[in-house]
Scaffold this motif. Structure first.
Motif, PDB file in Angstrom:
ATOM      1  N   ASP A  79      23.035 -60.719  22.011  1.00 14.17           N
ATOM      2  CA  ASP A  79      21.669 -60.440  21.593  1.00 14.17           C
ATOM      3  C   ASP A  79      21.694 -59.414  20.471  1.00 14.17           C
ATOM      4  OD1 ASP A  79      18.806 -58.832  23.027  1.00 14.17           O
ATOM      5  OD2 ASP A  79      18.863 -60.606  21.744  1.00 14.17           O
ATOM      6  N   THR A  80      20.656 -59.416  19.641  1.00 11.91           N
ATOM      7  CA  THR A  80      20.601 -58.441  18.545  1.00 11.91           C
ATOM      8  C   THR A  80      20.424 -57.016  19.059  1.00 11.91           C
ATOM      9  OG1 THR A  80      18.226 -58.815  18.322  1.00 11.91           O
ATOM     10  CG2 THR A  80      19.679 -60.077  16.881  1.00 11.91           C
ATOM     11  N   LYS A  81      20.019 -56.866  20.325  1.00 11.78           N
ATOM     12  CA  LYS A  81      19.836 -55.531  20.898  1.00 11.78           C
ATOM     13  C   LYS A  81      21.055 -55.073  21.696  1.00 11.78           C
ATOM     14  CE  LYS A  81      14.901 -56.116  20.996  1.00 11.78           C
ATOM     15  NZ  LYS A  81      13.695 -56.273  21.776  1.00 11.78           N
ATOM     16  N   ALA A  82      22.153 -55.812  21.591  1.00  9.77           N
ATOM     17  CA  ALA A  82      23.372 -55.444  22.309  1.00  9.77           C
ATOM     18  C   ALA A  82      23.964 -54.172  21.709  1.00  9.77           C
ATOM     19  CB  ALA A  82      24.380 -56.585  22.236  1.00  9.77           C
ATOM     20  N   ASP A  83      24.826 -53.518  22.469  1.00  6.70           N
ATOM     21  CA  ASP A  83      25.435 -52.276  21.975  1.00  6.70           C
ATOM     22  C   ASP A  83      26.524 -52.591  20.945  1.00  6.70           C
ATOM     23  OD1 ASP A  83      27.223 -53.328  23.823  1.00  6.70           O
ATOM     24  OD2 ASP A  83      27.947 -51.370  24.445  1.00  6.70           O
ATOM     25  N   LYS A 102      33.547 -50.155   7.156  1.00  2.00           N
ATOM     26  CA  LYS A 102      32.433 -50.348   6.230  1.00  2.00           C
ATOM     27  C   LYS A 102      31.316 -51.216   6.801  1.00  2.00           C
ATOM     28  CE  LYS A 102      35.192 -49.864   2.056  1.00  2.00           C
ATOM     29  NZ  LYS A 102      35.674 -50.561   0.852  1.00  2.00           N
ATOM     30  N   VAL A 103      31.614 -52.046   7.793  1.00  2.00           N
ATOM     31  CA  VAL A 103      30.592 -52.901   8.402  1.00  2.00           C
ATOM     32  C   VAL A 103      30.057 -52.184   9.632  1.00  2.00           C
ATOM     33  CG1 VAL A 103      30.107 -55.151   9.401  1.00  2.00           C
ATOM     34  CG2 VAL A 103      31.738 -54.969   7.536  1.00  2.00           C
ATOM     35  N   TYR A 104      28.817 -51.738   9.548  1.00  2.00           N
ATOM     36  CA  TYR A 104      28.198 -50.949  10.609  1.00  2.00           C
ATOM     37  C   TYR A 104      27.519 -51.853  11.635  1.00  2.00           C
ATOM     38  CZ  TYR A 104      28.835 -47.236   7.167  1.00  2.00           C
ATOM     39  OH  TYR A 104      29.363 -46.364   6.261  1.00  2.00           O
ATOM     40  N   ALA A 105      27.155 -51.261  12.768  1.00  2.00           N
ATOM     41  CA  ALA A 105      26.451 -51.994  13.825  1.00  2.00           C
ATOM     42  C   ALA A 105      25.110 -52.513  13.309  1.00  2.00           C
ATOM     43  CB  ALA A 105      26.257 -51.108  15.043  1.00  2.00           C
ATOM     44  N   SER A 106      24.443 -51.748  12.456  1.00  2.00           N
ATOM     45  CA  SER A 106      23.160 -52.201  11.907  1.00  2.00           C
ATOM     46  C   SER A 106      23.333 -53.449  11.040  1.00  2.00           C
ATOM     47  CB  SER A 106      22.505 -51.082  11.098  1.00  2.00           C
ATOM     48  OG  SER A 106      23.332 -50.704  10.017  1.00  2.00           O
ATOM     49  N   ASP A 107      24.449 -53.527  10.301  1.00  2.00           N
ATOM     50  CA  ASP A 107      24.737 -54.721   9.506  1.00  2.00           C
ATOM     51  C   ASP A 107      24.956 -55.928  10.409  1.00  2.00           C
ATOM     52  OD1 ASP A 107      24.690 -53.100   7.211  1.00  2.00           O
ATOM     53  OD2 ASP A 107      26.839 -52.680   7.398  1.00  2.00           O
ATOM     54  N   MET A 108      25.699 -55.728  11.478  1.00  4.11           N
ATOM     55  CA  MET A 108      25.975 -56.825  12.402  1.00  4.11           C
ATOM     56  C   MET A 108      24.692 -57.303  13.083  1.00  4.11           C
ATOM     57  SD  MET A 108      29.646 -55.702  14.029  1.00  4.11           S
ATOM     58  CE  MET A 108      29.309 -53.963  14.257  1.00  4.11           C
ATOM     59  N   LYS A 109      23.815 -56.365  13.439  1.00  4.58           N
ATOM     60  CA  LYS A 109      22.532 -56.740  14.047  1.00  4.58           C
ATOM     61  C   LYS A 109      21.684 -57.545  13.074  1.00  4.58           C
ATOM     62  CE  LYS A 109      22.225 -52.977  17.356  1.00  4.58           C
ATOM     63  NZ  LYS A 109      21.447 -51.844  17.852  1.00  4.58           N
ATOM     64  N   TRP A 114      19.418 -62.726  11.368  1.00  8.07           N
ATOM     65  CA  TRP A 114      19.299 -63.809  10.402  1.00  8.07           C
ATOM     66  C   TRP A 114      19.774 -65.127  11.005  1.00  8.07           C
ATOM     67  CZ3 TRP A 114      21.830 -60.997   5.655  1.00  8.07           C
ATOM     68  CH2 TRP A 114      20.933 -60.044   5.145  1.00  8.07           C
ATOM     69  N   PHE A 115      20.875 -65.069  11.754  1.00  4.70           N
ATOM     70  CA  PHE A 115      21.413 -66.281  12.372  1.00  4.70           C
ATOM     71  C   PHE A 115      20.411 -66.871  13.371  1.00  4.70           C
ATOM     72  CE2 PHE A 115      23.831 -68.449  15.724  1.00  4.70           C
ATOM     73  CZ  PHE A 115      24.434 -69.422  14.967  1.00  4.70           C
ATOM     74  N   THR A 116      19.775 -66.027  14.178  1.00  2.00           N
ATOM     75  CA  THR A 116      18.812 -66.539  15.154  1.00  2.00           C
ATOM     76  C   THR A 116      17.594 -67.149  14.466  1.00  2.00           C
ATOM     77  OG1 THR A 116      17.829 -64.347  15.399  1.00  2.00           O
ATOM     78  CG2 THR A 116      19.494 -64.977  17.002  1.00  2.00           C
ATOM     79  N   ILE A 117      17.221 -66.641  13.300  1.00  2.00           N
ATOM     80  CA  ILE A 117      16.112 -67.225  12.544  1.00  2.00           C
ATOM     81  C   ILE A 117      16.509 -68.586  11.984  1.00  2.00           C
ATOM     82  CG2 ILE A 117      14.699 -66.980  10.459  1.00  2.00           C
ATOM     83  CD1 ILE A 117      14.769 -63.939  10.925  1.00  2.00           C
ATOM     84  N   LEU A 118      17.724 -68.685  11.454  1.00  2.00           N
ATOM     85  CA  LEU A 118      18.139 -69.885  10.727  1.00  2.00           C
ATOM     86  C   LEU A 118      18.718 -71.006  11.585  1.00  2.00           C
ATOM     87  CD1 LEU A 118      19.909 -68.225   7.676  1.00  2.00           C
ATOM     88  CD2 LEU A 118      17.737 -69.447   7.663  1.00  2.00           C
ATOM     89  N   LYS A 119      19.245 -70.710  12.757  1.00  2.00           N
ATOM     90  CA  LYS A 119      20.037 -71.686  13.501  1.00  2.00           C
ATOM     91  C   LYS A 119      19.274 -72.955  13.881  1.00  2.00           C
ATOM     92  CE  LYS A 119      19.298 -69.729  18.052  1.00  2.00           C
ATOM     93  NZ  LYS A 119      19.889 -69.090  19.188  1.00  2.00           N
ATOM     94  N   ASP A 120      17.969 -72.881  14.087  1.00  2.00           N
ATOM     95  CA  ASP A 120      17.193 -74.055  14.485  1.00  2.00           C
ATOM     96  C   ASP A 120      16.528 -74.759  13.309  1.00  2.00           C
ATOM     97  OD1 ASP A 120      17.848 -73.551  17.149  1.00  2.00           O
ATOM     98  OD2 ASP A 120      16.146 -72.177  17.384  1.00  2.00           O
ATOM     99  N   MET A 121      16.706 -74.258  12.119  1.00  2.00           N
ATOM    100  CA  MET A 121      16.059 -74.850  10.945  1.00  2.00           C
ATOM    101  C   MET A 121      16.884 -76.011  10.410  1.00  2.00           C
ATOM    102  SD  MET A 121      14.582 -71.669   8.923  1.00  2.00           S
ATOM    103  CE  MET A 121      12.830 -71.711   9.123  1.00  2.00           C
ATOM    104  N   PRO A 122      16.220 -77.012   9.833  1.00  2.00           N
ATOM    105  CA  PRO A 122      16.964 -78.161   9.291  1.00  2.00           C
ATOM    106  C   PRO A 122      17.872 -77.783   8.131  1.00  2.00           C
ATOM    107  CG  PRO A 122      14.572 -78.483   9.073  1.00  2.00           C
ATOM    108  CD  PRO A 122      14.787 -77.188   9.756  1.00  2.00           C
ATOM    109  N   LEU A 123      17.507 -76.787   7.345  1.00  2.00           N
ATOM    110  CA  LEU A 123      18.351 -76.404   6.213  1.00  2.00           C
ATOM    111  C   LEU A 123      19.684 -75.828   6.657  1.00  2.00           C
ATOM    112  CD1 LEU A 123      18.282 -73.027   5.589  1.00  2.00           C
ATOM    113  CD2 LEU A 123      15.919 -73.647   5.236  1.00  2.00           C
ATOM    114  N   PHE A 124      19.750 -75.374   7.901  1.00  2.38           N
ATOM    115  CA  PHE A 124      20.995 -74.793   8.411  1.00  2.38           C
ATOM    116  C   PHE A 124      22.048 -75.865   8.636  1.00  2.38           C
ATOM    117  CE2 PHE A 124      23.546 -72.387  11.571  1.00  2.38           C
ATOM    118  CZ  PHE A 124      23.759 -71.263  10.811  1.00  2.38           C
ATOM    119  N   SER A 125      21.609 -77.099   8.881  1.00  3.01           N
ATOM    120  CA  SER A 125      22.571 -78.173   9.136  1.00  3.01           C
ATOM    121  C   SER A 125      22.773 -79.081   7.935  1.00  3.01           C
ATOM    122  CB  SER A 125      22.114 -79.005  10.343  1.00  3.01           C
ATOM    123  OG  SER A 125      20.828 -79.530  10.097  1.00  3.01           O
ATOM    124  N   GLU A 126      21.946 -78.958   6.890  1.00  3.69           N
ATOM    125  CA  GLU A 126      22.146 -79.821   5.722  1.00  3.69           C
ATOM    126  C   GLU A 126      23.198 -79.251   4.790  1.00  3.69           C
ATOM    127  OE1 GLU A 126      18.652 -78.729   2.624  1.00  3.69           O
ATOM    128  OE2 GLU A 126      17.980 -79.850   4.362  1.00  3.69           O
TER     129      GLU A 126
END
Length: 179
Positions: A79-83, A102-109, A114-126
């Motif tokens: 989840d995006t709220k994970a530690d 250089k990659v912080y926890a905020s970047d990973m969140k 972004w992944f949760t927003i895009l994963k169900d969209m048709p553009l994600f699979s085209e």
């Protein structure tokens, strides 16, 4: 995965799709259910296209598109709220050569969001649009570039008659000042 036209706007949550461009910026539409419209002025807003974003890597930067592809195949997405430790462990799976300093926890969140927003969209699979093939089109482009590189003839300015200057008049000195 076709991420062209999808942008992140600094200071605005979520992802946006660029609809049209005008002379001062872009007209954007949110990718959430509300479909909010936004006019992003390029002089004040910072836009980041998702297809150009990279993640710091140990040897070389990792494209966000590649991380999303690995996330598609991942079994357990936190989840995006994970530690931070869970997020770091997950990122070691999907981006094994990312730079952990250089990659912080905020970047990973943010990437997970972004992944949760895009994963169900048709553009994600085209498929992403492919670049033009080498051959005829590139030769035509090279010819047009060569023609554009030639210096254009410069029109000579017409010389006009010299302007008449007003005669210089010496003004009387101020008698109150001693000169």
């Amino acid at each position: 995965m076709n991420l062209s036209g999808i942008v992140s706007v600094s200071g605005k949550p979520g992802l946006w799709k660029a609809l049209v461009q005008n002379k001062t910026g872009f007209v954007l539409e949110s990718l959430d259910a509300q479909k909010t419209k936004l006019i992003a002025n390029l002089s004040t807003a910072k836009l980041a296209a998702l297809d150009e974003i990279t993640i710091f890597g140990d040897d070389e930067d990792i494209k966000l598109k590649d991380v999303f592809e690995r996330m598609k195949n991942a079994a357990n997405i936190p989840d995006t709220k994970a530690d931070g430790t869970k997020l770091r462990g997950f990122f070691r799976e999907v981006a094994p050569s990312h730079d952990e300093e250089k990659v912080y926890a905020s970047d990973m969140k943010k990437i997970l969001n972004w992944f949760t927003i895009l994963k169900d969209m048709p553009l994600f699979s085209e498929e992403a649009p492919k670049a033009p093939e080498a051959g005829g089109e590139t030769e035509k482009a090279a010819v047009s570039v060569k023609a554009a590189d030639k210096p254009k003839p410069v029109a000579k300015k017409a010389t006009s008659a010299p302007k008449a200057q007003a005669p210089k008049v010496s003004a009387p000195k101020n008698p109150s000042k001693k000169g």
